[in-house]
Design an enzyme around this catalytic site. Structure first.
Site, PDB file in Angstrom:
ATOM      1  N   LYS A  65       0.820  -1.211   0.000  1.00 28.80           N
ATOM      2  CA  LYS A  65       0.000   0.000   0.000  1.00 28.80           C
ATOM      3  C   LYS A  65       0.857   1.266   0.000  1.00 28.80           C
ATOM      4  O   LYS A  65       0.560   2.209  -0.703  1.00 28.80           O
ATOM      5  CB  LYS A  65      -0.917   0.047   1.240  1.00 28.80           C
ATOM      6  N   ARG A 119      -8.800   1.656   9.724  1.00 31.44           N
ATOM      7  CA  ARG A 119      -8.415   0.273  10.009  1.00 31.44           C
ATOM      8  C   ARG A 119      -9.439  -0.446  10.883  1.00 31.44           C
ATOM      9  O   ARG A 119      -9.270  -1.613  11.191  1.00 31.44           O
ATOM     10  CB  ARG A 119      -7.090   0.278  10.754  1.00 31.44           C
ATOM     11  N   ARG A 145      11.595  -7.026   4.379  1.00 29.41           N
ATOM     12  CA  ARG A 145      11.658  -5.560   4.458  1.00 29.41           C
ATOM     13  C   ARG A 145      12.421  -5.102   5.695  1.00 29.41           C
ATOM     14  O   ARG A 145      13.012  -4.031   5.716  1.00 29.41           O
ATOM     15  CB  ARG A 145      10.227  -5.010   4.480  1.00 29.41           C
ATOM     16  N   ARG A 161      11.750  -3.889   8.709  1.00 28.10           N
ATOM     17  CA  ARG A 161      11.495  -2.750   9.570  1.00 28.10           C
ATOM     18  C   ARG A 161      11.495  -3.223  11.017  1.00 28.10           C
ATOM     19  O   ARG A 161      11.275  -4.395  11.282  1.00 28.10           O
ATOM     20  CB  ARG A 161      10.125  -2.148   9.220  1.00 28.10           C
ATOM     21  N   ARG A 166       0.234  -8.578  13.538  1.00 22.80           N
ATOM     22  CA  ARG A 166      -0.368  -7.505  12.751  1.00 22.80           C
ATOM     23  C   ARG A 166      -1.372  -8.083  11.751  1.00 22.80           C
ATOM     24  O   ARG A 166      -2.406  -7.487  11.496  1.00 22.80           O
ATOM     25  CB  ARG A 166       0.716  -6.700  12.033  1.00 22.80           C
TER      26      ARG A 166
HETATM   27  P1  AMP Z   1       1.468   0.932   9.041  1.00 23.22           P
HETATM   28  O1  AMP Z   1       2.751   1.538   8.613  1.00 23.22           O
HETATM   29  O2  AMP Z   1       0.275   1.503   8.316  1.00 23.22           O
HETATM   30  O3  AMP Z   1       1.476  -0.564   8.995  1.00 23.22           O
HETATM   31  O4  AMP Z   1       1.271   1.324  10.580  1.00 23.22           O
HETATM   32  C1  AMP Z   1       2.203   0.952  11.552  1.00 23.22           C
HETATM   33  C2  AMP Z   1       1.530   0.875  12.916  1.00 23.22           C
HETATM   34  O5  AMP Z   1       0.976   2.139  13.257  1.00 23.22           O
HETATM   35  C3  AMP Z   1       0.366  -0.094  13.004  1.00 23.22           C
HETATM   36  O6  AMP Z   1       0.773  -1.412  13.247  1.00 23.22           O
HETATM   37  C4  AMP Z   1      -0.428   0.489  14.157  1.00 23.22           C
HETATM   38  O7  AMP Z   1       0.158   0.185  15.404  1.00 23.22           O
HETATM   39  C5  AMP Z   1      -0.263   1.981  13.934  1.00 23.22           C
HETATM   40  N1  AMP Z   1      -1.339   2.526  13.063  1.00 23.22           N
HETATM   41  C6  AMP Z   1      -1.208   3.076  11.825  1.00 23.22           C
HETATM   42  N2  AMP Z   1      -2.388   3.437  11.328  1.00 23.22           N
HETATM   43  C7  AMP Z   1      -3.312   3.125  12.274  1.00 23.22           C
HETATM   44  C8  AMP Z   1      -4.720   3.224  12.359  1.00 23.22           C
HETATM   45  N3  AMP Z   1      -5.452   3.729  11.355  1.00 23.22           N
HETATM   46  N4  AMP Z   1      -5.323   2.774  13.489  1.00 23.22           N
HETATM   47  C9  AMP Z   1      -4.628   2.261  14.517  1.00 23.22           C
HETATM   48  N5  AMP Z   1      -3.299   2.115  14.483  1.00 23.22           N
HETATM   49  C10 AMP Z   1      -2.630   2.545  13.385  1.00 23.22           C
END
Ligand code: AMP
Length: 199
Positions: free
Chosen positions: A28, A103, A142, A144, A155
């Site tokens: 994404k 989410r 990746r 991270r 996740r």
């Molecule tokens: P991402 O890079 O989008 O995978 O986000 C990394 C982490 O940030 C996620 O695993 C969540 O802990 C937090 N996070 C990002 N976006 C959201 C969201 N919309 N709602 C809740 N937690 C979020």
């Protein structure tokens, strides 16, 4: 000539309000960057915003750091503040591409509410579809910090439990389009632009 066409913004899509939906590791973020440039709208990644807050060690960052490391979701109320602030900035007025938000079902309702305040609504939700084994492989590769295998699995579990219901939610509203995220990056982008162009 071909390269020129590649870079040309898709002018008709200015004002497009899009959400990229899909499991962690589906690509994404990559697609959001490319699409946003092509469409001339900002890519808004809540994950990036939260990581920036953690790096700055500001109040928000200190609040969310532990939750992010565990692979769980930050609470909806905190995310509502973050997203409201970002979507009311001037550059989001010309459209936006949301990556990583909403989410949860309450987040989807919050988003509709924030947009509704300024008579805006989403144009389309693009689901980037990738199988689970491929996701784990990609995420670990990746590398991270929050991408250790058990965190990746967590996740994905959280995605299935909290985020997958959004597929039906947006399908019901006629907004959902599905793209095969296991295809090469350029192909996925082309497919998305096709769908957005025909919105
Ligand atoms: P991402 O890079 O989008 O995978 O986000 C990394 C982490 O940030 C996620 O695993 C969540 O802990 C937090 N996070 C990002 N976006 C959201 C969201 N919309 N709602 C809740 N937690 C979020």
């Amino acid at each position: 000539m071909a390269a020129e066409a590649e870079r040309r913004p898709v002018a008709a899509c200015n004002g497009t309000r899009l959400v990229l939906l899909g499991p962690p590791g589906a690509g994404k973020g990559t697609q959001a960057q490319i699409l946003a440039a092509r469409l001339g709208v900002p890519a808004i990644s809540t994950g990036e915003m939260l990581r920036a807050a953690v790096a700055e060690a500001n109040e928000l960052g200190r609040r969310v750091a532990g939750i992010m490391t565990s692979g769980d979701l930050v609470d909806d109320a905190t995310m509502a503040e973050v997203v409201r602030e970002r979507l009311t900035k001037e550059d989001a007025g010309k459209g936006f591409l949301l990556d990583g938000y909403p989410r949860t079902l309450p987040q989807a309702e919050t988003l509709a509410g924030i947009l509704g305040e300024t008579s805006r609504r989403l144009n389309m939700v693009l689901l980037v579809d990738v199988k689970e084994d491929e996701l784990v492989r990609r995420a670990v590769a990746r590398g991270r910090e929050d991408d250790r295998e058990e965190v990746v699995r967590e996740r994905l579990r959280v995605y299935r439990e909290k985020t997958e219901p959004l597929i039906g939610y947006y399908e019901h509203r006629g907004l959902l389009r599905v793209v095969d995220g296991s295809r090469p990056i350029a192909e996925v982008t082309a497919r998305m632009l096709d769908l957005v162009g025909g919105a």
